[in-house]
Design a protein around this motif. Structure first.
Motif, PDB file in Angstrom:
ATOM      1  N   GLY A  11       0.833  -1.201   0.000  1.00  0.00           N
ATOM      2  CA  GLY A  11       0.000   0.000   0.000  1.00  0.00           C
ATOM      3  C   GLY A  11       0.864   1.245   0.000  1.00  0.00           C
ATOM      4  O   GLY A  11       1.918   1.284  -0.651  1.00  0.00           O
ATOM      5  N   ARG A  12       0.425   2.232   0.770  1.00  0.00           N
ATOM      6  CA  ARG A  12       1.049   3.558   0.782  1.00  0.00           C
ATOM      7  C   ARG A  12       2.550   3.498   1.097  1.00  0.00           C
ATOM      8  O   ARG A  12       3.355   4.160   0.444  1.00  0.00           O
ATOM      9  CB  ARG A  12       0.332   4.378   1.842  1.00  0.00           C
ATOM     10  N   ALA A  54       0.389  -4.162   6.684  1.00  0.00           N
ATOM     11  CA  ALA A  54       1.025  -3.170   7.562  1.00  0.00           C
ATOM     12  C   ALA A  54       1.109  -3.661   9.009  1.00  0.00           C
ATOM     13  O   ALA A  54       2.165  -3.595   9.647  1.00  0.00           O
ATOM     14  CB  ALA A  54       0.259  -1.857   7.478  1.00  0.00           C
ATOM     15  N   ALA A  93       4.862   8.944   4.566  1.00  0.00           N
ATOM     16  CA  ALA A  93       3.501   8.658   5.058  1.00  0.00           C
ATOM     17  C   ALA A  93       3.212   9.435   6.343  1.00  0.00           C
ATOM     18  O   ALA A  93       2.767   8.884   7.347  1.00  0.00           O
ATOM     19  CB  ALA A  93       3.311   7.145   5.271  1.00  0.00           C
ATOM     20  N   LYS A 122      -9.094   1.611  15.278  1.00  0.00           N
ATOM     21  CA  LYS A 122      -8.260   0.492  14.813  1.00  0.00           C
ATOM     22  C   LYS A 122      -7.099   0.305  15.809  1.00  0.00           C
ATOM     23  O   LYS A 122      -6.317  -0.608  15.673  1.00  0.00           O
ATOM     24  CB  LYS A 122      -7.713   0.949  13.458  1.00  0.00           C
ATOM     25  N   LEU A 162      -6.280   8.256  12.012  1.00  0.00           N
ATOM     26  CA  LEU A 162      -5.235   9.060  11.386  1.00  0.00           C
ATOM     27  C   LEU A 162      -5.863  10.167  10.560  1.00  0.00           C
ATOM     28  O   LEU A 162      -6.898   9.967   9.925  1.00  0.00           O
ATOM     29  CB  LEU A 162      -4.366   8.172  10.481  1.00  0.00           C
ATOM     30  N   ASP A 164      -4.665  13.262   7.744  1.00  0.00           N
ATOM     31  CA  ASP A 164      -3.600  13.907   6.955  1.00  0.00           C
ATOM     32  C   ASP A 164      -4.125  15.262   6.486  1.00  0.00           C
ATOM     33  O   ASP A 164      -3.923  16.286   7.110  1.00  0.00           O
ATOM     34  CB  ASP A 164      -3.192  12.999   5.796  1.00  0.00           C
ATOM     35  N   ILE A 183       2.764  10.976  13.261  1.00  0.00           N
ATOM     36  CA  ILE A 183       3.041   9.654  12.686  1.00  0.00           C
ATOM     37  C   ILE A 183       3.873   9.801  11.415  1.00  0.00           C
ATOM     38  O   ILE A 183       3.661  10.727  10.638  1.00  0.00           O
ATOM     39  CB  ILE A 183       1.705   8.947  12.322  1.00  0.00           C
TER      40      ILE A 183
HETATM   41  P1  ATP Z   1      -4.054  -2.439   5.536  1.00  0.00           P
HETATM   42  O1  ATP Z   1      -4.412  -2.073   4.119  1.00  0.00           O
HETATM   43  O2  ATP Z   1      -3.132  -3.601   5.641  1.00  0.00           O
HETATM   44  O3  ATP Z   1      -5.235  -2.512   6.480  1.00  0.00           O
HETATM   45  P2  ATP Z   1      -3.506   0.285   6.047  1.00  0.00           P
HETATM   46  O4  ATP Z   1      -4.858   0.596   5.469  1.00  0.00           O
HETATM   47  O5  ATP Z   1      -3.200   0.875   7.402  1.00  0.00           O
HETATM   48  O6  ATP Z   1      -3.194  -1.246   6.110  1.00  0.00           O
HETATM   49  P3  ATP Z   1      -2.193   2.152   4.362  1.00  0.00           P
HETATM   50  O7  ATP Z   1      -3.480   2.900   4.228  1.00  0.00           O
HETATM   51  O8  ATP Z   1      -1.362   1.876   3.158  1.00  0.00           O
HETATM   52  O9  ATP Z   1      -2.392   0.756   5.028  1.00  0.00           O
HETATM   53  O10 ATP Z   1      -1.354   2.956   5.441  1.00  0.00           O
HETATM   54  C1  ATP Z   1      -0.066   2.550   5.801  1.00  0.00           C
HETATM   55  C2  ATP Z   1       0.503   3.551   6.787  1.00  0.00           C
HETATM   56  O11 ATP Z   1       0.532   4.856   6.189  1.00  0.00           O
HETATM   57  C3  ATP Z   1      -0.296   3.729   8.072  1.00  0.00           C
HETATM   58  O12 ATP Z   1       0.081   2.757   9.031  1.00  0.00           O
HETATM   59  C4  ATP Z   1       0.080   5.131   8.496  1.00  0.00           C
HETATM   60  O13 ATP Z   1       1.328   5.122   9.163  1.00  0.00           O
HETATM   61  C5  ATP Z   1       0.231   5.854   7.153  1.00  0.00           C
HETATM   62  N1  ATP Z   1      -1.017   6.535   6.718  1.00  0.00           N
HETATM   63  C6  ATP Z   1      -2.261   6.079   6.764  1.00  0.00           C
HETATM   64  N2  ATP Z   1      -3.146   6.959   6.267  1.00  0.00           N
HETATM   65  C7  ATP Z   1      -2.431   8.020   5.879  1.00  0.00           C
HETATM   66  C8  ATP Z   1      -2.764   9.254   5.249  1.00  0.00           C
HETATM   67  N3  ATP Z   1      -3.995   9.581   4.952  1.00  0.00           N
HETATM   68  N4  ATP Z   1      -1.755  10.079   4.943  1.00  0.00           N
HETATM   69  C9  ATP Z   1      -0.474   9.763   5.225  1.00  0.00           C
HETATM   70  N5  ATP Z   1      -0.106   8.611   5.826  1.00  0.00           N
HETATM   71  C10 ATP Z   1      -1.061   7.747   6.140  1.00  0.00           C
END
Ligand code: ATP
Ligand code: PRP
Length: 214
Positions: A11-12, A54, A93, A122, A162, A164, A183
């Protein structure tokens, strides 16, 4: 010489981390965005990338199944970080962990008077710790995503999530009322591996440190 495994959250984090790894000379042989492989070879045959959820990154590194990992501080805080060292803030991130509630509730709410809260999140461990330290009791409802929905349908009064840009909160008429933590993605390393493979791991950490500073 054993192979070094780096666990990356898909992912991100994977998306943002690949260019940084490339600058440090670590390039997967296949594109992780399209490959279904979970262990990816890199240009350096003694280094592999492991692509996991993650929330699982700290576990892979804690048990030594991966030597290094890249994961959000939110996930690390929730995990507890046992058996892990956190040598580097990668600055990717970036976001913040906040308590949020409906705009209407916020108009007559005073966080300093909170005694007992019903919170959807979460991050149950972080939420419990944060409020326990302030003497606030919590009833926590564990969710796996879309926390913003909970107050809209009466599942909870408040959420810990979270933020942003704030776009998701605004779209759902919610506002931030308390800051829990800033974060960003962190490099984590297995403490035992850091001793046993000290020179190689320190070299990789130094390599990444250089590209983060640029
Ligand atoms: P999964 O898809 O396995 O449930 P996830 O949805 O937490 O995991 P991502 O959305 O890719 O996965 O987020 C990975 C990480 O990026 C998070 O743990 C956090 O540290 C950071 N993150 C999450 N949302 C944002 C955002 N909107 N902007 C910036 N960073 C973010
Ligand atoms: C994250 C987070 C918020 C949103 C905040 O979700 O859980 O919902 O981003 O970002 P914003 O303040 O810029 O709107 P994400 O998009 O990763 O979805 P997910 O939780 O379902 O993975």
């Amino acid at each position: 010489m054993g192979c070094i495994h780096i666990a990356l959250a898909k992912g991100r984090i994977l998306r943002d981390m690949l260019p940084l790894l490339a600058t440090a000379g670590i390039v997967p042989r296949e594109d992780p965005a399209t490959s279904r492989k979970l262990v990816l070879d890199t240009g350096d045959e003694s280094m592999r990338l492991v692509v996991v959820r993650a929330a699982d990154v700290p576990t892979y590194v804690q048990f030594g199944a991966a030597d290094l990992g890249v994961v959000g501080k939110d996930v690390l805080m929730e995990h507890g970080g046992e058996g892990l060292a956190e040598p580097l803030d990668l600055g990717l991130a970036r976001c913040r962990m906040m308590v949020a509630e409906p705009r209407q509730l916020a108009q007559q709410d005073d966080p300093s008077s909170w005694r007992r809260l019903r919170i959807a999140t979460k991050y149950p461990n972080v939420t419990r710790r944060h409020f326990a330290a302030k003497g606030v009791q919590t009833e926590i409802i564990k969710l796996y995503g879309s926390m913003e929905l909970a107050p809209l349908v009466g599942l909870a009064d408040r959420i810990v999530d979270l933020v942003d840009t704030g776009g998701t909160l605004r779209a759902n008429d919610l506002v931030e009322v308390e800051h829990i933590a800033d974060i960003s993605a962190r490099l984590v390393v297995n403490c035992a591996a850091l001793h046993m493979k000290s020179s190689r791991l320190h070299a990789i950490i130094a390599q990444l440190e250089q590209v983060v500073e640029k």
